[in-house]
Design a protein around this motif. Structure first.
Motif, mmCIF file in Angstrom:
data_model
loop_
_atom_site.group_PDB
_atom_site.id
_atom_site.type_symbol
_atom_site.label_atom_id
_atom_site.label_comp_id
_atom_site.label_asym_id
_atom_site.label_seq_id
_atom_site.Cartn_x
_atom_site.Cartn_y
_atom_site.Cartn_z
ATOM 1 N N ARG A 1 32.827 -31.278 -41.078
ATOM 2 C CA ARG A 1 33.936 -31.337 -42.036
ATOM 3 C C ARG A 1 33.501 -32.000 -43.346
ATOM 4 N NH1 ARG A 1 39.315 -30.825 -41.264
ATOM 5 N NH2 ARG A 1 39.009 -30.932 -38.999
ATOM 6 N N ASP A 2 32.776 -33.126 -43.231
ATOM 7 C CA ASP A 2 32.351 -33.854 -44.434
ATOM 8 C C ASP A 2 31.401 -33.019 -45.280
ATOM 9 O OD1 ASP A 2 33.906 -35.983 -43.760
ATOM 10 O OD2 ASP A 2 32.257 -37.210 -42.969
ATOM 11 N N LEU A 3 30.419 -32.403 -44.625
ATOM 12 C CA LEU A 3 29.435 -31.633 -45.384
ATOM 13 C C LEU A 3 30.083 -30.405 -46.017
ATOM 14 C CD1 LEU A 3 26.561 -31.368 -46.310
ATOM 15 C CD2 LEU A 3 26.000 -30.175 -44.194
ATOM 16 N N ALA A 4 30.987 -29.754 -45.279
ATOM 17 C CA ALA A 4 31.685 -28.590 -45.837
ATOM 18 C C ALA A 4 32.497 -28.991 -47.067
ATOM 19 C CB ALA A 4 32.587 -27.969 -44.775
ATOM 20 N N HIS A 5 33.162 -30.143 -46.992
ATOM 21 C CA HIS A 5 33.958 -30.614 -48.126
ATOM 22 C C HIS A 5 33.070 -30.940 -49.329
ATOM 23 C CE1 HIS A 5 37.127 -32.652 -50.362
ATOM 24 N NE2 HIS A 5 36.314 -33.699 -50.498
ATOM 25 N N GLU A 6 31.955 -31.627 -49.089
ATOM 26 C CA GLU A 6 31.074 -32.040 -50.187
ATOM 27 C C GLU A 6 30.410 -30.848 -50.871
ATOM 28 O OE1 GLU A 6 28.359 -34.764 -48.471
ATOM 29 O OE2 GLU A 6 29.878 -36.297 -48.071
ATOM 30 N N LEU A 7 30.074 -29.806 -50.079
ATOM 31 C CA LEU A 7 29.403 -28.647 -50.645
ATOM 32 C C LEU A 7 30.373 -27.561 -51.103
ATOM 33 C CD1 LEU A 7 26.415 -28.257 -48.136
ATOM 34 C CD2 LEU A 7 26.427 -29.406 -50.351
ATOM 35 N N GLY A 8 31.651 -27.719 -50.742
ATOM 36 C CA GLY A 8 32.626 -26.728 -51.129
ATOM 37 C C GLY A 8 32.477 -25.419 -50.386
ATOM 38 N N VAL A 9 32.142 -25.505 -49.096
ATOM 39 C CA VAL A 9 31.962 -24.296 -48.280
ATOM 40 C C VAL A 9 32.859 -24.386 -47.059
ATOM 41 C CG1 VAL A 9 29.574 -24.051 -49.051
ATOM 42 C CG2 VAL A 9 30.051 -25.271 -46.922
ATOM 43 N N SER A 10 32.908 -23.299 -46.310
ATOM 44 C CA SER A 10 33.734 -23.262 -45.114
ATOM 45 C C SER A 10 33.108 -24.101 -43.995
ATOM 46 C CB SER A 10 33.889 -21.816 -44.646
ATOM 47 O OG SER A 10 34.411 -21.762 -43.329
ATOM 48 N N PRO A 11 33.940 -24.850 -43.256
ATOM 49 C CA PRO A 11 33.399 -25.573 -42.094
ATOM 50 C C PRO A 11 32.742 -24.642 -41.083
ATOM 51 C CG PRO A 11 35.597 -26.376 -42.657
ATOM 52 C CD PRO A 11 35.365 -25.161 -43.485
ATOM 53 N N ARG B 1 23.759 -35.028 -52.956
ATOM 54 C CA ARG B 1 23.515 -35.264 -54.373
ATOM 55 C C ARG B 1 22.383 -34.393 -54.901
ATOM 56 N NH1 ARG B 1 21.953 -41.184 -55.625
ATOM 57 N NH2 ARG B 1 19.865 -40.436 -55.146
ATOM 58 N N ASP B 2 21.331 -34.215 -54.095
ATOM 59 C CA ASP B 2 20.184 -33.441 -54.549
ATOM 60 C C ASP B 2 20.305 -31.953 -54.219
ATOM 61 O OD1 ASP B 2 19.058 -35.651 -55.556
ATOM 62 O OD2 ASP B 2 17.354 -35.750 -54.191
ATOM 63 N N PHE B 3 21.249 -31.609 -53.353
ATOM 64 C CA PHE B 3 21.339 -30.219 -52.912
ATOM 65 C C PHE B 3 22.569 -29.558 -53.509
ATOM 66 C CE2 PHE B 3 22.990 -27.150 -49.747
ATOM 67 C CZ PHE B 3 21.993 -26.201 -49.906
ATOM 68 N N ARG B 4 22.362 -28.413 -54.112
ATOM 69 C CA ARG B 4 23.469 -27.670 -54.703
ATOM 70 C C ARG B 4 23.424 -26.237 -54.198
ATOM 71 N NH1 ARG B 4 20.958 -30.044 -58.915
ATOM 72 N NH2 ARG B 4 20.187 -28.042 -59.680
ATOM 73 N N ILE B 5 24.584 -25.730 -53.832
ATOM 74 C CA ILE B 5 24.682 -24.335 -53.417
ATOM 75 C C ILE B 5 24.494 -23.448 -54.645
ATOM 76 C CG2 ILE B 5 26.211 -22.552 -52.506
ATOM 77 C CD1 ILE B 5 25.266 -24.444 -50.388
ATOM 78 N N ASN B 6 23.609 -22.471 -54.522
ATOM 79 C CA ASN B 6 23.394 -21.503 -55.607
ATOM 80 C C ASN B 6 24.190 -20.242 -55.269
ATOM 81 O OD1 ASN B 6 22.546 -19.790 -57.588
ATOM 82 N ND2 ASN B 6 20.360 -20.019 -57.193
ATOM 83 N N ARG B 7 25.327 -20.077 -55.925
ATOM 84 C CA ARG B 7 26.210 -18.950 -55.620
ATOM 85 C C ARG B 7 25.841 -17.689 -56.391
ATOM 86 N NH1 ARG B 7 30.274 -21.123 -52.591
ATOM 87 N NH2 ARG B 7 30.508 -23.387 -52.763
ATOM 88 N N SER B 8 24.835 -17.786 -57.273
ATOM 89 C CA SER B 8 24.435 -16.617 -58.049
ATOM 90 C C SER B 8 23.331 -15.812 -57.362
ATOM 91 C CB SER B 8 23.954 -17.045 -59.440
ATOM 92 O OG SER B 8 22.798 -17.851 -59.343
ATOM 93 N N THR B 9 22.801 -16.351 -56.266
ATOM 94 C CA THR B 9 21.718 -15.672 -55.563
ATOM 95 C C THR B 9 22.270 -14.864 -54.392
ATOM 96 O OG1 THR B 9 19.652 -15.985 -54.345
ATOM 97 C CG2 THR B 9 21.312 -17.677 -54.093
ATOM 98 N N SER B 10 21.463 -13.907 -53.926
ATOM 99 C CA SER B 10 21.870 -13.109 -52.765
ATOM 100 C C SER B 10 21.586 -13.822 -51.450
ATOM 101 C CB SER B 10 21.136 -11.760 -52.779
ATOM 102 O OG SER B 10 19.726 -11.958 -52.714
ATOM 103 N N ILE B 11 20.936 -14.987 -51.506
ATOM 104 C CA ILE B 11 20.622 -15.743 -50.291
ATOM 105 C C ILE B 11 21.914 -16.295 -49.702
ATOM 106 C CG2 ILE B 11 19.265 -17.600 -49.297
ATOM 107 C CD1 ILE B 11 17.666 -15.308 -50.550
ATOM 108 N N PRO B 12 22.237 -15.987 -48.444
ATOM 109 C CA PRO B 12 23.471 -16.492 -47.843
ATOM 110 C C PRO B 12 23.573 -18.008 -47.929
ATOM 111 C CG PRO B 12 22.448 -14.853 -46.416
ATOM 112 C CD PRO B 12 21.466 -15.145 -47.509
ATOM 113 N N ILE B 13 24.797 -18.487 -48.094
ATOM 114 C CA ILE B 13 25.020 -19.929 -48.237
ATOM 115 C C ILE B 13 24.532 -20.675 -46.995
ATOM 116 C CG2 ILE B 13 26.823 -21.699 -48.341
ATOM 117 C CD1 ILE B 13 28.380 -19.818 -50.198
ATOM 118 N N GLY B 14 24.819 -20.112 -45.824
ATOM 119 C CA GLY B 14 24.376 -20.775 -44.601
ATOM 120 C C GLY B 14 22.875 -20.918 -44.535
ATOM 121 N N LEU B 15 22.143 -19.923 -45.014
ATOM 122 C CA LEU B 15 20.687 -19.975 -45.009
ATOM 123 C C LEU B 15 20.179 -21.028 -45.985
ATOM 124 C CD1 LEU B 15 18.438 -18.562 -43.502
ATOM 125 C CD2 LEU B 15 18.286 -16.905 -45.366
#
Length: 342
Positions: free
Chosen positions: A49-59, A10-24
Motif C-alpha cells: 500500500r505504501d509503495l503504491a501510494h508513493e509511486l502513484g500506481v495500483s497496489p 526518492r531516487d526512483f521515478r516511474i517513466n510513463r512515457s516508455t513502453s516498459i511496463p510499470i511493474g517491470l
C-alpha cells in the motif's frame, strides 16, 4: 533488521512515457538494489500500500512485483512483520563438525595411550607434522546471461581464489550443454535472480550461491566524465534492465539531465544515436556501435563482481568445499602403530 530504504522512492521515478511496463520498472529497481547492495539482506521493503501510494500506481501492480520477486527467492513476506530482502547464503561450519573433530582427537589419544606415549610425546609428534595438505582443486561454474561479460567476471574472480580453483564461464542458455561435456562443478555461482531457475534445473546438487555486483570502475569513471550538457542515449538489450541502467546512470552521472533510454531493437534507435553526444549501452547491445558516429562518445555499461561480497559470502563456501574434498581424499585413519583403526 534493516529499515525501509529511505532512497527507494526518492531516487526512483516511474517513466510513463516508455513502453516498459510499470511493474517491470519497479521489479528492476528492487533487483538492482539487491544486486548492488543498496538493499542488503534483512532490509524491510515498503508495504504494498505504501509503495503504491508513493509511486502513484495500483497496489495490484506492486503486489504482483513482490510476488514475482518472492518466487525468485529474492524477498520473503513475514505475516505481521512485513516484506524483507532474503538472507543470502553464507558458509558456516556444518552442524556436528567440531564434535566429529573431537572424536578423531579422542581416537588418536586412545591409540597414543595404547602404545605407551605420554601427553608430551604425543604433542611433540603432532607438532612435528606439517599443518598443510595437498591442494584440492574446486571446480566452480559461473552462469551469467552474456558470455563475454561472464568471462570477464571469471577473469576477475580468478584473482581472488587459489590457483587450484578451476573456473568455467557459461550462460543460462548453454550451461546444460557444458554440464554434459565436463565434470560436474563443486559449486555454481550466478546472478541473484537466476538462483531459483537454476535450482529447479539442477536439483539439490551442486550447491548454488549468488554473486552481487557493482558498476565496474571503468563504467563509473566514464559516467562521471560525461559533459553535463550532453544529450545521452542509453541502450539496453533486455526491457527489465532499463530500470537498472537508469538507476546506475542517475547514481553515477547525476549531473547529466538529458538521458533517453531505449531498447536496442527500437525502430528510432538509429535516429536518436545519430544526434547524441554520448551513447551508453548495456552488455549485449554492442551492435549500437555500428550506428554511432565517430565523433560520438560511446562506452559499455559493464558490471564487476563485488570483491567484498565475494570474500564474505562466496570464498568461505569455496574453502569449506576444498576442506571437504581434502578430507574425502585422505586414507582411512590409521593408528600410531600403522594399523587401520576400527
Amino acid at each position: 533488521m534493516v529499515a525501509v530504504p529511505p532512497l527507494f522512492s526518492r531516487d526512483f521515478r516511474i517513466n510513463r512515457s516508455t513502453s516498459i511496463p510499470i511493474g517491470l520498472q519497479i521489479k528492476g529497481r528492487v533487483e538492482y538494489g539487491i544486486a548492488c547492495g543498496d538493499f542488503p539482506p534483512g532490509t524491510r521493503l515498503p508495504t504494498v500500500r505504501d509503495l503504491a501510494h508513493e509511486l502513484g500506481v495500483s497496489p495490484v501492480t506492486v503486489s504482483q512485483v513482490y510476488r514475482q520477486l518472492q518466487e525468485e527467492g529474492l524477498i520473503s513476506s513475514q505475516p505481521g512483520r512485513g516484506t524483507f530482502v532474503n538472507e543470502l547464503p553464507a558458509a558456516y561450519p556444518a552442524p556436528g563438525q567440531l564434535a566429529h573433530l573431537d572424536g578423531l582427537i579422542d581416537r588418536i589419544i586412545a591409540e597414543a595411550i595404547h602404545v605407551g606415549f605420554d601427553q608430551q610425546q604425543l604433542l611433540k609428534r603432532i607438532s612435528a607434522r606439517p599443518y598443510t595438505l595437498p591442494s584440492a582443486g574446486v571446480r566452480v561454474m559461473f552462469i551469467g546471461r552474456f558470455q563475454d561479460a561472464t568471462e570477464d567476471y571469471v577473469r576477475f574472480l580468478q584473482t581472488l581464489t587459489p590457483s587450484s580453483t578451476q573456473w568455467t564461464a557459461t550462460t543460462l542458455q548453454e550451461f546444460e550443454t557444458v554440464l554434459a561435456q565436463a565434470p560436474a562443478p563443486d559449486l555454481i555461482v550466478t546472478l541473484p535472480n537466476l538462483v531459483l531457475d537454476l535450482r529447479q534445473q539442477v536439483g539439490e546438487a551442486p550447491p548454488i550461491t549468488d554473486m552481487l555486483f557493482i558498476p565496474s570502475e571503468t563504467t563509473r569513471i566514464a559516467l562521471a566524465a560525461l559533459d553535463p550538457r550532453a544529450q545521452v542515449v542509453a541502450v539496453s538489450t533486455l526491457p527489465e534492465f532499463i530500470t537498472t541502467l537508469r538507476a546506475g546512470i542517475e547514481r553515477f552521472a547525476p549531473h547529466v539531465p538529458d538521458v533517453t533510454y531505449i531498447l536496442h531493437d527500437a525502430p528510432q534507435l538509429a535516429e536518436l544515436v545519430a544526434t547524441a553526444d554520448a551513447v551508453v549501452y548495456a552488455t549485449g547491445s554492442g551492435k549500437v556501435r555500428d550506428l554511432t558516429p565517430s565523433r560520438t562518445k560511446v562506452f559499455e555499461y559493464r558490471y564487476a563482481p563485488d570483491p567484498l561480497y565475494f570474500e564474505q559470502h562466496v570464498l568461505p563456501s569455496l574453502r569449506a568445499i576444498q576442506a571437504k574434498k581434502q578430507q574425502d581424499a585422505r586414507e582411512e585413519p590409521t593408528g600410531l602403530n600403522g594399523e587401520t583403526t576400527e
